[in-house]
Structures are given as C-alpha cells and as structure tokens.
Design an enzyme around this catalytic site. Structure first.
Site, PDB file in Angstrom:
ATOM      1  N   SER A 140       0.870  -1.183   0.000  1.00  0.00           N
ATOM      2  CA  SER A 140       0.000   0.000   0.000  1.00  0.00           C
ATOM      3  C   SER A 140       0.901   1.225   0.000  1.00  0.00           C
ATOM      4  O   SER A 140       2.084   1.129   0.364  1.00  0.00           O
ATOM      5  CB  SER A 140      -0.857   0.011   1.276  1.00  0.00           C
ATOM      6  OG  SER A 140      -1.479   1.273   1.467  1.00  0.00           O
ATOM      7  N   TYR A 153      -2.434  -1.546  10.176  1.00  0.00           N
ATOM      8  CA  TYR A 153      -2.405  -1.650   8.708  1.00  0.00           C
ATOM      9  C   TYR A 153      -1.076  -1.118   8.158  1.00  0.00           C
ATOM     10  O   TYR A 153      -0.425  -1.775   7.338  1.00  0.00           O
ATOM     11  CB  TYR A 153      -3.584  -0.863   8.134  1.00  0.00           C
ATOM     12  CG  TYR A 153      -3.773  -0.987   6.646  1.00  0.00           C
ATOM     13  CD1 TYR A 153      -4.334  -2.137   6.081  1.00  0.00           C
ATOM     14  CD2 TYR A 153      -3.407   0.048   5.801  1.00  0.00           C
ATOM     15  CE1 TYR A 153      -4.515  -2.237   4.711  1.00  0.00           C
ATOM     16  CE2 TYR A 153      -3.593  -0.045   4.430  1.00  0.00           C
ATOM     17  CZ  TYR A 153      -4.146  -1.193   3.889  1.00  0.00           C
ATOM     18  OH  TYR A 153      -4.328  -1.288   2.515  1.00  0.00           O
ATOM     19  N   LYS A 157       1.739  -3.339   6.255  1.00  0.00           N
ATOM     20  CA  LYS A 157       2.110  -3.064   4.859  1.00  0.00           C
ATOM     21  C   LYS A 157       3.603  -2.726   4.748  1.00  0.00           C
ATOM     22  O   LYS A 157       4.242  -3.080   3.752  1.00  0.00           O
ATOM     23  CB  LYS A 157       1.242  -1.941   4.293  1.00  0.00           C
ATOM     24  CG  LYS A 157      -0.242  -2.340   4.156  1.00  0.00           C
ATOM     25  CD  LYS A 157      -0.445  -3.537   3.242  1.00  0.00           C
ATOM     26  CE  LYS A 157      -1.906  -3.822   2.966  1.00  0.00           C
ATOM     27  NZ  LYS A 157      -2.115  -4.960   2.060  1.00  0.00           N
TER      28      LYS A 157
HETATM   29  N1  LIG Z   1      -8.529  -0.182  -2.102  1.00  0.00           N
HETATM   30  C1  LIG Z   1      -7.497   0.570  -1.757  1.00  0.00           C
HETATM   31  O1  LIG Z   1      -7.552   1.803  -1.759  1.00  0.00           O
HETATM   32  C2  LIG Z   1      -6.191  -0.083  -1.371  1.00  0.00           C
HETATM   33  C3  LIG Z   1      -5.075   0.754  -1.195  1.00  0.00           C
HETATM   34  C4  LIG Z   1      -3.870   0.172  -0.838  1.00  0.00           C
HETATM   35  C5  LIG Z   1      -3.772  -1.193  -0.664  1.00  0.00           C
HETATM   36  N2  LIG Z   1      -4.881  -1.974  -0.842  1.00  0.00           N
HETATM   37  C6  LIG Z   1      -4.725  -3.399  -0.645  1.00  0.00           C
HETATM   38  O2  LIG Z   1      -5.222  -4.071  -1.775  1.00  0.00           O
HETATM   39  C7  LIG Z   1      -5.621  -5.405  -1.391  1.00  0.00           C
HETATM   40  C8  LIG Z   1      -6.988  -5.694  -1.960  1.00  0.00           C
HETATM   41  O3  LIG Z   1      -7.896  -4.775  -1.386  1.00  0.00           O
HETATM   42  P1  LIG Z   1      -9.251  -4.301  -2.106  1.00  0.00           P
HETATM   43  O4  LIG Z   1      -9.274  -2.834  -1.994  1.00  0.00           O
HETATM   44  O5  LIG Z   1      -9.398  -4.970  -3.411  1.00  0.00           O
HETATM   45  O6  LIG Z   1     -10.307  -4.844  -1.025  1.00  0.00           O
HETATM   46  P2  LIG Z   1     -11.626  -5.735  -1.144  1.00  0.00           P
HETATM   47  O7  LIG Z   1     -12.207  -5.695   0.225  1.00  0.00           O
HETATM   48  O8  LIG Z   1     -12.437  -5.328  -2.309  1.00  0.00           O
HETATM   49  O9  LIG Z   1     -11.050  -7.191  -1.455  1.00  0.00           O
HETATM   50  C9  LIG Z   1     -10.323  -7.917  -0.502  1.00  0.00           C
HETATM   51  C10 LIG Z   1     -10.649  -9.387  -0.675  1.00  0.00           C
HETATM   52  O10 LIG Z   1      -9.821 -10.118   0.249  1.00  0.00           O
HETATM   53  C11 LIG Z   1     -10.628 -11.116   0.841  1.00  0.00           C
HETATM   54  N3  LIG Z   1     -10.047 -11.461   2.147  1.00  0.00           N
HETATM   55  C12 LIG Z   1     -10.011 -10.674   3.248  1.00  0.00           C
HETATM   56  N4  LIG Z   1      -9.455 -11.343   4.257  1.00  0.00           N
HETATM   57  C13 LIG Z   1      -9.125 -12.568   3.790  1.00  0.00           C
HETATM   58  C14 LIG Z   1      -8.526 -13.701   4.361  1.00  0.00           C
HETATM   59  N5  LIG Z   1      -8.159 -13.722   5.662  1.00  0.00           N
HETATM   60  N6  LIG Z   1      -8.318 -14.798   3.587  1.00  0.00           N
HETATM   61  C15 LIG Z   1      -8.721 -14.801   2.291  1.00  0.00           C
HETATM   62  N7  LIG Z   1      -9.309 -13.758   1.694  1.00  0.00           N
HETATM   63  C16 LIG Z   1      -9.510 -12.652   2.432  1.00  0.00           C
HETATM   64  C17 LIG Z   1     -11.995 -10.503   0.967  1.00  0.00           C
HETATM   65  O11 LIG Z   1     -13.011 -11.492   1.111  1.00  0.00           O
HETATM   66  C18 LIG Z   1     -12.105  -9.715  -0.344  1.00  0.00           C
HETATM   67  O12 LIG Z   1     -12.676 -10.504  -1.379  1.00  0.00           O
HETATM   68  C19 LIG Z   1      -5.529  -5.432   0.140  1.00  0.00           C
HETATM   69  O13 LIG Z   1      -4.325  -6.051   0.518  1.00  0.00           O
HETATM   70  C20 LIG Z   1      -5.511  -3.977   0.509  1.00  0.00           C
HETATM   71  O14 LIG Z   1      -4.866  -3.747   1.744  1.00  0.00           O
HETATM   72  C21 LIG Z   1      -6.089  -1.443  -1.187  1.00  0.00           C
END
Ligand SMILES: NC(=O)c1ccc[n+]([C@@H]2O[C@H](COP(=O)([O-])OP(=O)(O)OC[C@H]3O[C@@H](n4cnc5c(N)ncnc54)[C@H](O)[C@@H]3O)[C@@H](O)[C@H]2O)c1
Length: 267
Positions: A140, A153, A157
């Site tokens: 992130s 978090y 990260k």
């Molecule tokens: N969306 C953002 O702005 C953003 C920014 C920086 C980093 N991220 C990172 O991107 C990644 C994806 O996030 P996203 O925004 O697509 O979120 P999201 O919530 O849309 O998708 C996350 C998915 O991970 C699954 N998940 C959660 N915990 C789990 C576990 N213990 N085992 C298996 N599956 C699990 C959830 O069911 C979900 O389908 C994450 O690591 C998040 O920290 C997101």
C-alpha cells in the site's frame, strides 16, 4: 499473442476489488487462474463468470493449511504454478492507546502473515518445478506513508514491503522474482466506507497529481506487468500505483479515527 498465454496464477482476495480485476485481466491475457478468497459464495460466483479458465478456492490466508491446500488445488487442476498474486487484505482504524490487542493482531495476521504463508508455499512449488516464477504482494502507499488510526495496517504493509525484499534476495537464485505493489486510494469495497465520509474523495483527489481515485484495473495492470515477461529483471521492488499521491502529503483532513472505519472490514 496474449501476455500470459499458458501461465498459471494463484490470486488471493480474488473475489472482490483489486484481486477480482487481476483475475479477470489475467484470464483475458491467456492465464488459468486459481481464485482464493475467504468469501466462498462470492469467489464461486466470480470464478463462474470468468469461465473454465478460473478455479474458485475458498479459504483463509491466515491458515497455513488453507494456503497449502490452495497451492495444491491449483497444481492439481492446472498442473503447475507460475504466478502468485498475494493480495488479500483488510483495514481497520483504532488509536494505539485504545486499540485491542486482538484488533492489531488480526490486521497483521491477514495483511502480513498471510503474505508470508503464501510466499512460503508458492515458493516451495516454484522451486520444485525449477523454472522460476513471479510472486507479487499487495502492499500500500501506507507501507511508507503514516496515517492516524492505521497503526496495524501501516505496520503490516511496511512489513510486506520488507518481506518482499527478503524474499527477492532468497529466491533470486531460483529465478523467482518477488515484487510488491503499493496502491493508492482505489475504488473497491474496502474503501467504500471511507468514501462515505464528507469531503474524503475531494481531499484525496485534490492531493493526487493525476486528479482522480484509482480503479481496481489500474492496480491489476501493474500486477500483469510484474507477472509477465515484460519485467524479467525487476525484483525486490515496491512499485506505487497511486496517481502520484506519494509525491505529496496525504491530506491532513483524512483521519480514519473520526470515520466509520473503526472496525476492520471483515465480511
Ligand atoms: N482499495 C485501496 O484503496 C487499497 C489501497 C492500498 C492497498 N490496498 C490493498 O489491496 C488489497 C486488496 O484490497 P481491495 O481494496 O481490493 O479490497 P476488497 O475488500 O475489495 O477485497 C479484498 C478481498 O480479500 C478477501 N479477504 C479478506 N481477508 C481474507 C482472508 N483472511 N483470507 C482470504 N481472503 C480474504 C476478501 O473477502 C475480499 O474478497 C488489500 O491487501 C488492501 O490492503 C487497497
């Protein structure tokens, strides 16, 4: 010829957001994709929509048995593994002085320990195959950018970024590349509650040189670059995909402690 013809990928957190966009993009580029997610109904549904090149696997990245089974299930169905996209994560806000130990540990378990378990079992498979591979971890902008209320978090990260470097050091001799992606604020279900906070979108967009929030496909495109043959000499890196926001300070008005982000999104 498509960019991932004949490649086999395992993607975690593949039922939603960034992971789902990557599964769709990888499949469209000729890969066969094992989609691993804790949300069994959603991962079954989304894999069915992609079609016969996708396999749904339900499980939790914090369970070593589930992760080992996911790698084994992918190999059983598709014959091998070439790409791991270790992307599952959760976020939740709590001030350090009032944070429950369980809250901190849960976020670190999913976001950091889950990535470790995936790297462990995927690299075992790639080493046994002897033909290298590409492992990609979702970090992130919070790997290097502090945000109030996100101690767990941000720490997790930052850990993913360093774990990526150590894995790249250890696995390079096997021809395995390991990189991390640092998304900026991307429109997914994870960030939907933050975006309900008055002024959030405007503040983020105002601080972003490219003037918009990220879409899941923006991040998936970087995963595709790292997964395929276009990046043969890239390893150990944290590559931001953030519209340029990391050249700026995050907007000072963004305080998750004052929003409804207090509970980890964990459904
Ligand atoms: N969306 C953002 O702005 C953003 C920014 C920086 C980093 N991220 C990172 O991107 C990644 C994806 O996030 P996203 O925004 O697509 O979120 P999201 O919530 O849309 O998708 C996350 C998915 O991970 C699954 N998940 C959660 N915990 C789990 C576990 N213990 N085992 C298996 N599956 C699990 C959830 O069911 C979900 O389908 C994450 O690591 C998040 O920290 C997101």
């Amino acid at each position: 010829m498509s960019q991932l013809d004949g490649k086999i990928a395992l993607i975690t957190g593949a039922a939603s957001g960034i992971g789902l966009a990557a599964a769709q993009l990888f499949a469209g580029e000729g890969a066969q994709v094992a989609m691993f997610d804790r949300n069994a109904d959603l991962v079954n549904e989304t894999a069915r929509e992609i079609g016969s090149s996708a396999l749904a696997i339900s499980g939790d990245v914090t369970s070593e048995a589930d992760v080992a089974n996911a790698v084994a299930g992918c190999v059983e169905r598709f014959g091998r593994l070439d790409i791991g996209f270790n992307n599952a994560g959760i976020a939740g806000a709590a001030a350090i002085h009032e944070q429950e130990l369980g809250h901190f540990q849960h976020v670190v378990d999913v976001c950091l320990t889950g990535v470790f378990l995936c790297l462990k079992h995927q690299s075992q498979q790639l080493i046994a195959q002897g033909q290298g591979g590409s492992l990609i971890n979702t970090a992130s902008i919070n790997a290097t950018q502090a945000t109030k209320g996100l101690s767990a978090y941000c720490s997790a990260k930052a850990g993913v970024a360093m774990l990526t470097k150590v894995a790249a050091l250890e696995l390079g001799e096997h021809g395995i590349r390991v990189n991390a992606i640092g998304p900026g604020h991307t429109r997914t279900p994870m960030t939907s509650r933050a975006r309900e906070v008055d002024g959030f979108d405007e503040a983020m967009i105002g601080a972003t040189p490219l003037g918009r929030l990220g879409e899941p496909e923006d991040i998936a495109q970087m995963a595709l670059y790292l997964a395929g043959d276009a990046s043969p000499w890239v390893s150990g890196q944290l590559l931001y995909v953030d519209g340029g926001i990391t050249v700026n300070e995050l907007p000072p008005g963004f305080n998750p402690l004052e929003s409804r982000l207090r509970q980890p999104r964990d459904d």
